[in-house]
Scaffold this motif. Sequence first.
Motif, PDB file in Angstrom:
ATOM      1  N   GLU A  78      -8.865  -1.531  -2.416  1.00 33.79           N
ATOM      2  CA  GLU A  78      -8.131  -2.792  -2.576  1.00 33.79           C
ATOM      3  C   GLU A  78      -6.619  -2.555  -2.633  1.00 33.79           C
ATOM      4  N   PHE A  79      -6.227  -1.407  -3.108  1.00 33.25           N
ATOM      5  CA  PHE A  79      -4.820  -1.019  -3.157  1.00 33.25           C
ATOM      6  C   PHE A  79      -4.311  -0.775  -1.732  1.00 33.25           C
ATOM      7  N   ARG A  80      -5.080   0.003  -0.968  1.00 38.00           N
ATOM      8  CA  ARG A  80      -4.689   0.330   0.413  1.00 38.00           C
ATOM      9  C   ARG A  80      -4.687  -0.902   1.316  1.00 38.00           C
ATOM     10  N   GLU A  81      -5.620  -1.829   1.085  1.00 38.49           N
ATOM     11  CA  GLU A  81      -5.694  -3.033   1.909  1.00 38.49           C
ATOM     12  C   GLU A  81      -4.407  -3.840   1.840  1.00 38.49           C
ATOM     13  N   ARG A  82      -3.759  -3.832   0.696  1.00 37.79           N
ATOM     14  CA  ARG A  82      -2.502  -4.575   0.531  1.00 37.79           C
ATOM     15  C   ARG A  82      -1.319  -3.816   1.158  1.00 37.79           C
ATOM     16  N   CYS A  83      -1.589  -2.660   1.731  1.00 38.55           N
ATOM     17  CA  CYS A  83      -0.551  -1.823   2.342  1.00 38.55           C
ATOM     18  C   CYS A  83      -0.750  -1.679   3.853  1.00 38.55           C
ATOM     19  N   GLN A  84      -1.554  -2.537   4.464  1.00 40.22           N
ATOM     20  CA  GLN A  84      -1.934  -2.313   5.857  1.00 40.22           C
ATOM     21  C   GLN A  84      -0.760  -2.311   6.842  1.00 40.22           C
ATOM     22  N   ASP A  85       0.306  -3.035   6.585  1.00 37.06           N
ATOM     23  CA  ASP A  85       1.464  -3.032   7.484  1.00 37.06           C
ATOM     24  C   ASP A  85       2.587  -2.124   6.996  1.00 37.06           C
TER      25      ASP A  85
END
Length: 153
Positions: free
Chosen positions: A46-53
């Motif tokens: 969930e942390f990485r998903e908010r960093c996709q761009d």
Amino acid sequence: MEDWVKEGLENARTMKSPDNWYLRQPPGLKVFQQIAADAFEALPDEFRERCQDLVITVEDWASEDMLDSVGVDDFYGLLGLFEGIGLAQGGGDLRTGQRPNRIWLFRRPILDYWAGGDDSLGDIISHVLVHEIGHHFGLSDEDMERIEAAADR
């Protein structure tokens, strides 16, 4: 060079020391980038998903403009930097002409910090990466200090 010095250096290179540190060199940019990528992959989904761009870049040093932007005078004084607009401030809504948020990790200052302390290089890279991702989320340095202090209890 004196023969006895050459012989001593050659003997040191062939010694059976742990991980043969006589032959090791600090990690270059490519290895450092892989350590950073591994640290990012170890973060919760969930942390990485908010960093996709989010773009993560490793360089040896910060530029003088980068140092000036945060009021740092010493090239060794900046381990990482977030550039962009935090998600909490609307940075997740990319507009035409807006660059994606970027995290910079600076290899040489991080290596210097590592050499002077007791933490592993991977732990330091992870810490700097998470700190800069905190800025991507819109947290200030003060917010992150409070979070880290609470986690250390």
